[in-house]
Design an enzyme around this catalytic site. Structure first.
Site, short mmCIF file in Angstrom:
data_model
loop_
_atom_site.label_atom_id
_atom_site.label_comp_id
_atom_site.label_asym_id
_atom_site.label_seq_id
_atom_site.Cartn_x
_atom_site.Cartn_y
_atom_site.Cartn_z
N ASP A 147 0.82 -1.20 0.00
CA ASP A 147 0.00 0.00 0.00
C ASP A 147 0.87 1.27 0.00
O ASP A 147 1.83 1.38 0.77
CB ASP A 147 -0.89 -0.01 1.25
CG ASP A 147 -1.76 1.22 1.38
OD1 ASP A 147 -2.67 1.38 0.56
OD2 ASP A 147 -1.51 2.02 2.30
N GLU A 161 1.23 -0.02 -4.91
CA GLU A 161 0.48 1.22 -5.09
C GLU A 161 1.49 2.34 -4.89
O GLU A 161 2.16 2.40 -3.85
CB GLU A 161 -0.65 1.36 -4.07
CG GLU A 161 -1.42 2.66 -4.26
CD GLU A 161 -2.36 2.98 -3.11
OE1 GLU A 161 -3.36 3.67 -3.35
OE2 GLU A 161 -2.09 2.56 -1.97
#
Length: 586
Positions: A254, A291
């Protein structure tokens, strides 16, 4: 693979407890009573305790003042502030023993949240739906973060105990059973992991290991200091833990742009090489996905198998944002960067991956964003029209189906699911679910009030018109509103959408996937009349797209080569929102 330094290790006589606590003078492990731990070099404390078996509950007592859970706890049966439980990972008997994963080119992802995927909200309840995923054409189930968080409801990005799958969804053996059952059906399972911050409740590291954190701040709290060897090892060993003990097939890291890394060799590079070593030793396909708002093309290499410092792919927010603007005409926030020519931005993404490859971003105050990406494989990009962020960070958590006409969404799906990038859908998107996915959590006291106030402030601008309609993230009803209603698939409109997705994925697996390892970007163009054309090289074959993304018919002007694999008759004009795909020798 190196032995883990963190967490409890069962032995023939009992168990060895270890804690890295450089800020503590004394540490006891608290079981039936307090057992002093032996201080060692570098801030480590350890204790060998006889007679300990799986299921034992324990805490660490710091300087005789505070009892804390193990930061590498394998399970927290009583939530983040309760005792940690000793888990014997070797006790689970895997059924899919011959599973070695699938190549990255096979991947079709479904992002899911365990707690809202089924009414039961558990790992075991998800098993009941695995056959549906296989029948639809998905090859990979991606789970939002599982690291233990405070309360019983959370998206997962507030995890504080990275090694403990949250007890709200079941026990560790239940998670292993879910993964085992997925593998028996040919499904990969990915996990979303968060290495840029710890959640706001239940994190005691600052008390006994303050050097875990830097003075820098992320949007979610203090940044983690990966210059410290033990801190870096904590994250890298966590990644290996999920891949080894639970046999996840891949990880999605993330928001890595929020990881502060001034060191010469980045933690991301070192993590990739460690995972590559595991893949090499086990003979498994293991995939790492990022990400990264920075659009750092230099971190990506889809063909590096096993990983040796690179990452397989990145979630392509640019692709989503351009489509969202085209379909909804929204232009607030970061959508403003795509408002001028969204169709041209879609063409650029289809032609070379990122839209922003070094250009100035007005949303970021003119900051240059991204790196050139056209030389990468199309497989370096995970393309999607919806995900948890792009739905849940809206005021009402409303899905694209509530914002755009059905025919436009279906055209976007026909392009996304057949393009040679890796496609991803969000749970329920395969049948056009309109169930919202608002942000929800289960904090208490002042923290709950701060979260509630923060959400109101966030939506004071573009979403101010909704006022009191904005769901309270602390209200259990907000969580319940996100539950998927699987019976809704049988309604005529949903059944039509599900059939469309199944047919598209069937074409993808039959016609396109066998050629993807040799995929290369080609050309793409967008016209003022809504025309979109693109082509890619698939070794000796070529893949061609021709679409009309407008409300009016347009003349057929593009020279078509190859055999049609999707779309209607093209003898006259191209109908509104029609998508055509062709494949043939170059």
């Amino acid at each position: 693979m190196n032995a883990r330094q963190f967490g409890v290790r069962l032995t023939s006589e009992g168990a060895t407890f270890r804690l890295w606590a450089p800020g503590a003078k004394r540490v006891d492990v608290v079981l039936d009573g307090a057992h002093p731990m032996n201080p060692g070099d570098g801030g480590w404390f350890s204790a060998d305790i006889a007679g300990i078996k799986a299921g034992a509950l324990y805490k660490f007592r710091i300087d005789g003042e505070i009892n804390v859970p193990d930061p590498a706890s394998a399970f927290q049966p009583q939530d983040v502030t309760g005792p940690s439980e000793v888990i014997d990972h070797a006790a689970y008997r895997w059924r899919a023993r011959d599973w070695h994963g699938r190549p990255w080119s096979d991947t079709v992802l479904l992002e899911s949240h365990v707690g809202t995927f089924t009414p039961g909200g558990t790992y075991r309840a998800m098993i009941e739906r695995l056959d549906d995923l296989v029948e639809t054409g998905f090859t990979a189930l991606e789970l939002m973060p599982l690291a233990d968080f405070a309360g019983t409801r959370n998206w997962g990005y507030d995890g504080v105990l990275w090694y403990a799958p949250d007890s709200a969804y079941g026990r560790p053996e239940d998670l292993k059973t879910l993964i085992d059952e997925a593998h028996l059906r040919g499904l990969m399972v990915f996990l979303d992991v968060v290495y840029n911050h710890f959640g706001p409740e239940g994190n005691y590291l600052g008390r006994y290991a303050p050097c875990f954190f830097t003075k820098a701040q992320t949007p979610w709290g203090s940044a983690i200091d990966y210059r410290v060897r033990e801190v870096r090892d904590f994250a890298i060993q966590n990644a290996l833990y999920w891949l080894d003990e639970y046999r996840f097939d891949g990880l999605r890291l993330d928001a890595v742009h929020a990881i502060a890394e001034p060191g010469e060799v980045s933690m991301l590079h070192e993590l990739s090489r460690a995972v590559g070593d595991l893949a090499r030793e086990t003979g498994r396909h293991v995939h790492l996905v990022l990400e990264n708002d920075d659009n750092a093309a230099g971190l990506l290499d889809a063909a590096q198998d096993p990983p040796r410092g690179k990452y397989r792919a990145q979630w392509n927010d640019d692709y989503h944002h351009a489509w969202h603007v085209l379909l909804t005409r929204e232009n607030h926030g970061y959508y403003g960067d795509y408002a001028k020519a969204p169709l041209h931005d879609i063409a650029r993404s289809l032609q070379s991956g990122f839209v922003y490859q070094g250009q100035a971003s007005a949303h970021r105050g003119g900051q240059l964003r991204g790196e050139p990406s056209g030389a990468l494989s199309p497989l370096c990009f995970v393309n999607f029209l919806q995900n948890h962020d792009q739905i849940g960070n809206r005021a009402l958590g409303d899905r694209l189906e509530s914002l755009a006409p059905e025919k436009t969404v279906e055209a976007a799906l026909a392009i996304t699911l057949l393009a040679p990038m890796i496609p991803m859908l969000f749970m329920g998107e395969q049948w056009g679910s309109s169930a919202p996915f608002p942000f929800f959590c289960d904090f208490r006291g002042e923290l709950a009030g701060a979260v509630r106030q923060g959400r109101r402030k966030e939506f004071a601008g573009a979403y101010a018109k909704y006022g009191d309609e904005v769901p309270d993230p602390l209200d259990a009803a907000t969580f319940r509103s996100a539950l998927l209603d699987w019976s809704g698939r049988d309604l005529p409109k949903a059944s039509h959408r599900l059939t469309l997705v199944r047919e598209l994925l069937s074409v993808r697996h039959r016609e396109i996937v066998p050629l993807l390892t040799r995929a290369r970007f080609g050309d793409a163009s967008a016209g003022g009349d809504g025309r979109l054309s693109a082509s890619w090289r698939l070794g000796d074959m070529g893949l061609q797209l021709l679409a009309n993304l407008s409300d009016r018919p347009i003349a057929t002007q593009t020279v078509i080569r190859g055999t049609k694999i999707w779309g209607g008759d093209l003898s006259g004009a191209i109908p509104p929102w029609a998508v055509h795909w062709y494949i043939g020798p170059r």
